[in-house]
Design a protein around this motif. Sequence first.
Motif: not given
Length: 161
Positions: A8-25
């Motif tokens: 779950t910790v890896d899932m969270r890290i990847i999810y947070e990064a995916a949100k940032k990529v999607y948001a263009r930050t």
Amino acid sequence: MSFVLDKTVDMRIIYEAAKKVYARTVTVTAAVKDLSQKVGARESSLQMYFNIYACMRKGKVYKMGTSESFTQFLLENILYDEGPEAFRNALISVKSNSAYRTSKNNAQPGLIRACQNVIAASGIPIDFESLPLDFSEEKENVISGQTEISEADMDQLRKCI
């Protein structure tokens, strides 16, 4: 040894990064560089996870595979972070992926189970069976090796082209 996304910790890290990529930050390249050191996944796997997230946000079919547990994690977090309409889009995306995989003789019943689990826990009255499928002919976009992502590439990522 290959990377297995089961923590779950890896899932969270990847999810947070995916949100940032999607948001263009953050750029895909920067996110991949940061994550590959944190979770030990290959660049191609990380880019795939970013694309799956983008497709879910748009309600578009994705043709890559991921586990039932990560699918459920994404659905739960998209609902929590983005709300019911984004959740509905994500369900359409997963349902479409499941239908695609079945059409290729690679049925993954865990995908539907993940959707049904999150719908049941959410209390939102969604009839999963009545959700449409998305089989648009757009290709998935895997962006690699760039230090900056052009506006056109981001548009493609957002459309899962």
